[in-house]
Design an enzyme around this catalytic site. Sequence first.
Site, mmCIF file in Angstrom:
data_model
loop_
_atom_site.group_PDB
_atom_site.id
_atom_site.type_symbol
_atom_site.label_atom_id
_atom_site.label_comp_id
_atom_site.label_asym_id
_atom_site.label_seq_id
_atom_site.Cartn_x
_atom_site.Cartn_y
_atom_site.Cartn_z
ATOM 1 N N GLU A 209 -2.378 3.176 -11.018
ATOM 2 C CA GLU A 209 -3.519 2.520 -10.390
ATOM 3 C C GLU A 209 -4.620 3.553 -10.150
ATOM 4 O O GLU A 209 -4.611 4.250 -9.121
ATOM 5 C CB GLU A 209 -3.109 1.925 -9.041
ATOM 6 N N GLU B 43 -4.045 3.723 -0.978
ATOM 7 C CA GLU B 43 -4.546 3.653 0.412
ATOM 8 C C GLU B 43 -3.676 4.492 1.355
ATOM 9 O O GLU B 43 -4.163 5.023 2.347
ATOM 10 C CB GLU B 43 -4.644 2.183 0.846
ATOM 11 N N LYS C 187 -1.451 -6.233 0.892
ATOM 12 C CA LYS C 187 -2.114 -5.299 1.828
ATOM 13 C C LYS C 187 -2.032 -5.846 3.262
ATOM 14 O O LYS C 187 -1.029 -6.433 3.629
ATOM 15 C CB LYS C 187 -3.566 -5.044 1.401
ATOM 16 N N GLY D 19 -9.485 -2.310 -5.560
ATOM 17 C CA GLY D 19 -10.103 -2.922 -4.386
ATOM 18 C C GLY D 19 -11.524 -3.409 -4.596
ATOM 19 O O GLY D 19 -12.042 -3.390 -5.716
ATOM 20 N N ASN E 217 0.616 -6.870 -4.136
ATOM 21 C CA ASN E 217 0.670 -6.258 -2.811
ATOM 22 C C ASN E 217 -0.397 -6.988 -2.008
ATOM 23 O O ASN E 217 -1.565 -6.976 -2.399
ATOM 24 C CB ASN E 217 0.349 -4.767 -2.985
ATOM 25 N N SER F 239 -8.150 -3.847 -10.060
ATOM 26 C CA SER F 239 -9.122 -4.852 -10.529
ATOM 27 C C SER F 239 -8.628 -5.642 -11.750
ATOM 28 O O SER F 239 -9.422 -5.973 -12.635
ATOM 29 C CB SER F 239 -10.478 -4.205 -10.832
ATOM 30 N N HIS G 59 1.030 4.151 -2.427
ATOM 31 C CA HIS G 59 -0.174 3.380 -2.784
ATOM 32 C C HIS G 59 -1.404 4.227 -2.461
ATOM 33 O O HIS G 59 -1.400 5.000 -1.500
ATOM 34 C CB HIS G 59 -0.221 2.064 -2.004
HETATM 35 C C1 PEP Z 1 -4.165 -2.532 -5.338
HETATM 36 O O1 PEP Z 1 -4.723 -2.300 -4.283
HETATM 37 O O2 PEP Z 1 -3.059 -2.015 -5.588
HETATM 38 C C2 PEP Z 1 -4.809 -3.383 -6.318
HETATM 39 C C3 PEP Z 1 -4.320 -3.417 -7.528
HETATM 40 O O3 PEP Z 1 -5.891 -4.096 -5.872
HETATM 41 P P1 PEP Z 1 -6.960 -4.940 -6.724
HETATM 42 O O4 PEP Z 1 -6.232 -5.669 -7.817
HETATM 43 O O5 PEP Z 1 -7.551 -5.881 -5.719
HETATM 44 O O6 PEP Z 1 -7.945 -3.969 -7.254
#
Ligand code: PEP
Length: 265
Positions: free
Chosen positions: A171, A101, A13, A177, A11, A217, A99
């Site tokens: 997640e 966010e 974003k 993030g 994604n 992450s 998601h």
């Molecule tokens: C996400 O925002 O869905 C995500 C997995 O981000 P990151 O891998 O950067 O933590």
Amino acid sequence: MACKKWYMGTNTKMYKTIAQTNQFISRLQELTFDIDRSSFELFVIPSFTTLESANRCRKDNLVKLGAQNMGWEEQGQYTGEISPLMLREVGCDLVMVGHSERRHIFMETDEMENKKVRCALDHGFTVLLCIGETEQEKGAGQSNEVLRRQIQLGLAGINEKDTARVWVAYEPVWAIGVNGKPVEIGYADEKLTYIRDCLKMEFGKGGEEIPVFYGGSVNAENALPLSRCKDINGLFIGRSAWDADNFNAIIRAVQDNREKCCLAK
Ligand code: PEP
């Protein structure tokens, strides 16, 4: 013996422009075209404004294209929303719903996610439902309860036939993030199994087949150990995937390992 299909997705974003998204998808296709898509699915979820040209960049179904959100009506007085008809028009195959966010910055509820899930399925899309507990919920020992609720409410009213077009991404909010803490593999493993059990409880046989991914992450170091979790079918990656060459390196590391494991079976 044939291995189960493996999924890798990202994604982007609110980061990549049209030109950047086109370049990213073109490079990703160039780097991964040789991987057999019958056992591997690659998906990219860029911002709305990039979808039409991203779709034109696609070759030979190498990449599935997803939207980051969707309104739950075909049209109407919903300023700022994008409808399923509009997403269909620009060539989307997949709609991401819930998601973290969207849930935590834009205050979307499980009931809203469910309307989107059902609408997207009714319009023929594959749906990626994201679920995950906050740090506070984890600290209070409520992780399982939260995951179960997000599955039960988010996927309420889905018939067993439609589960063939449902994907779930676990997640944990605290792992996502720039401020995210990488998950302990054992914790991810336990929660992924719990999610699989919930899906089986809700949908029986259909629930066994729903692909479940881990995200939060994920990077070049933890991708391989995460990919060995018992009930995982793929990785959903943010920052570490936004450079196509880095993403390809992670994809290759996991694929090589999977090929070895499959040959050994
Ligand atoms: C996400 O925002 O869905 C995500 C997995 O981000 P990151 O891998 O950067 O933590």
